[in-house]
Scaffold this motif. Sequence first.
Motif, PDB file in Angstrom:
ATOM      1  N   ASP A 291     -20.210   2.604  55.557  1.00 50.47           N
ATOM      2  CA  ASP A 291     -18.809   2.174  55.597  1.00 50.47           C
ATOM      3  C   ASP A 291     -18.283   1.889  54.188  1.00 50.47           C
ATOM      4  O   ASP A 291     -17.142   2.236  53.859  1.00 50.47           O
ATOM      5  CB  ASP A 291     -18.671   0.922  56.470  1.00 50.47           C
ATOM      6  CG  ASP A 291     -18.968   1.200  57.941  1.00 50.47           C
ATOM      7  OD1 ASP A 291     -18.954   2.393  58.334  1.00 50.47           O
ATOM      8  OD2 ASP A 291     -19.231   0.234  58.683  1.00 50.47           O
TER       9      ASP A 291
ATOM     10  N   ARG B 107     -15.084   3.590  51.930  1.00 55.94           N
ATOM     11  CA  ARG B 107     -13.980   2.802  51.366  1.00 55.94           C
ATOM     12  C   ARG B 107     -13.956   2.833  49.844  1.00 55.94           C
ATOM     13  O   ARG B 107     -12.976   2.408  49.227  1.00 55.94           O
ATOM     14  CB  ARG B 107     -14.103   1.335  51.797  1.00 55.94           C
ATOM     15  CG  ARG B 107     -14.118   1.076  53.277  1.00 55.94           C
ATOM     16  CD  ARG B 107     -14.098  -0.424  53.535  1.00 55.94           C
ATOM     17  NE  ARG B 107     -14.605  -0.735  54.848  1.00 55.94           N
ATOM     18  CZ  ARG B 107     -15.823  -1.215  55.091  1.00 55.94           C
ATOM     19  NH1 ARG B 107     -16.634  -1.477  54.081  1.00 55.94           N
ATOM     20  NH2 ARG B 107     -16.213  -1.447  56.327  1.00 55.94           N
TER      21      ARG B 107
ATOM     22  N   GLN C 266      -2.668  -2.186  55.322  1.00 56.78           N
ATOM     23  CA  GLN C 266      -3.913  -1.466  55.568  1.00 56.78           C
ATOM     24  C   GLN C 266      -4.979  -1.867  54.539  1.00 56.78           C
ATOM     25  O   GLN C 266      -6.163  -1.964  54.866  1.00 56.78           O
ATOM     26  CB  GLN C 266      -3.686   0.040  55.513  1.00 56.78           C
ATOM     27  CG  GLN C 266      -2.843   0.603  56.660  1.00 56.78           C
ATOM     28  CD  GLN C 266      -1.346   0.374  56.455  1.00 56.78           C
ATOM     29  OE1 GLN C 266      -0.908  -0.046  55.376  1.00 56.78           O
ATOM     30  NE2 GLN C 266      -0.571   0.647  57.497  1.00 56.78           N
ATOM     31  N   ASP C 267      -4.534  -2.099  53.300  1.00 56.04           N
ATOM     32  CA  ASP C 267      -5.470  -2.500  52.251  1.00 56.04           C
ATOM     33  C   ASP C 267      -6.086  -3.863  52.555  1.00 56.04           C
ATOM     34  O   ASP C 267      -7.273  -4.095  52.295  1.00 56.04           O
ATOM     35  CB  ASP C 267      -4.766  -2.545  50.892  1.00 56.04           C
ATOM     36  CG  ASP C 267      -4.453  -1.160  50.353  1.00 56.04           C
ATOM     37  OD1 ASP C 267      -5.180  -0.212  50.712  1.00 56.04           O
ATOM     38  OD2 ASP C 267      -3.484  -1.039  49.591  1.00 56.04           O
TER      39      ASP C 267
ATOM     40  N   GLU D 207     -14.531  -4.611  54.081  1.00 61.14           N
ATOM     41  CA  GLU D 207     -15.453  -4.444  52.958  1.00 61.14           C
ATOM     42  C   GLU D 207     -16.295  -5.701  52.761  1.00 61.14           C
ATOM     43  O   GLU D 207     -17.513  -5.620  52.539  1.00 61.14           O
ATOM     44  CB  GLU D 207     -14.669  -4.148  51.679  1.00 61.14           C
ATOM     45  CG  GLU D 207     -15.505  -4.058  50.416  1.00 61.14           C
ATOM     46  CD  GLU D 207     -16.395  -2.833  50.350  1.00 61.14           C
ATOM     47  OE1 GLU D 207     -17.271  -2.797  49.465  1.00 61.14           O
ATOM     48  OE2 GLU D 207     -16.218  -1.923  51.181  1.00 61.14           O
TER      49      GLU D 207
ATOM     50  N   ARG E  51     -10.790   3.852  47.500  1.00 61.29           N
ATOM     51  CA  ARG E  51      -9.628   2.954  47.568  1.00 61.29           C
ATOM     52  C   ARG E  51      -9.954   1.575  47.008  1.00 61.29           C
ATOM     53  O   ARG E  51      -9.128   0.973  46.299  1.00 61.29           O
ATOM     54  CB  ARG E  51      -9.141   2.827  49.022  1.00 61.29           C
ATOM     55  CG  ARG E  51      -7.894   1.943  49.172  1.00 61.29           C
ATOM     56  CD  ARG E  51      -6.761   2.403  48.273  1.00 61.29           C
ATOM     57  NE  ARG E  51      -5.592   1.523  48.348  1.00 61.29           N
ATOM     58  CZ  ARG E  51      -4.623   1.497  47.446  1.00 61.29           C
ATOM     59  NH1 ARG E  51      -4.683   2.302  46.379  1.00 61.29           N
ATOM     60  NH2 ARG E  51      -3.600   0.685  47.584  1.00 61.29           N
TER      61      ARG E  51
ATOM     62  N   SER F 287      -6.663  -5.143  55.463  1.00 62.11           N
ATOM     63  CA  SER F 287      -7.685  -4.935  56.494  1.00 62.11           C
ATOM     64  C   SER F 287      -8.926  -4.291  55.888  1.00 62.11           C
ATOM     65  O   SER F 287     -10.067  -4.598  56.278  1.00 62.11           O
ATOM     66  CB  SER F 287      -7.135  -4.047  57.617  1.00 62.11           C
ATOM     67  OG  SER F 287      -6.039  -4.659  58.245  1.00 62.11           O
ATOM     68  N   LEU F 288      -8.701  -3.413  54.927  1.00 60.41           N
ATOM     69  CA  LEU F 288      -9.802  -2.738  54.248  1.00 60.41           C
ATOM     70  C   LEU F 288     -10.671  -3.742  53.491  1.00 60.41           C
ATOM     71  O   LEU F 288     -11.907  -3.674  53.530  1.00 60.41           O
ATOM     72  CB  LEU F 288      -9.255  -1.694  53.273  1.00 60.41           C
ATOM     73  CG  LEU F 288     -10.239  -0.646  52.749  1.00 60.41           C
ATOM     74  CD1 LEU F 288     -10.538   0.383  53.820  1.00 60.41           C
ATOM     75  CD2 LEU F 288      -9.674   0.051  51.513  1.00 60.41           C
TER      76      LEU F 288
END
Length: 223
Positions: free
Chosen positions: A116, A120, A152-153, A160, A123, A155-156
């Motif tokens: 995962d 990611r 969205q970032d 992470e 980004r 949530s990213l």
Amino acid sequence: MRKMLMKWLLALSCFLLAACAVITVNVYFPEKAAKDAYKSLDEMLLKPGPKSPGAAIPAAPAPPAEQKEQAKPQSRLLDHLPSLALVTPAFAADNEADALAIEMSSMPEVLKAYTDMRQRLPRIQQLFTSGGVGLTNQGLVSVRDKTKLSPQDESLVTAENQSRKTVVAGMAKAILKLGKQKESKAALNQVMPKAAATFAETRQEEAQPGWWIQLPNGKWVQK
């Protein structure tokens, strides 16, 4: 007489409870080996390259034939795992990192976390470069400028950090297992902060110039 006996029993009980209260868990933490193991896992499972993200960490090669007689008793990686000690360095320093990396790569949750994180990575690196996020002294990603992040970032970043916590927990569990230490809450509580700090140190060394990093004292600086 009976009252006296009861008093002695009560006093003895209090003494035993007090003695148990001061017992602490003492777990050996191989800082250098943990750091090298993190680097090996990053190299194999995170960084772009010809190897598959799910590739297994190879075992350490056996010493050449002419060196076998002079090798230390703990120089082979897998042959001596059952004889690891609890509090002292139990296997050769050169093989500690290999043993930890192999153990962690056998954990499905750790492999998934790296898969995962690899997805990611582009980004996440962009967010570090923009200054939107920084790297904490626990190795987590911290939002510094929300205006540079999309919903969205955010949530990213949350996802992470969960993956990074999984990797750190995997390191703590690997250290306890290879040290034949029971995986108790007390033992994990002792190892986890050290595993997180070492993870952070490894990631901060890999950080690019201009990225925000948090020092051990909590202060933020640009690398």
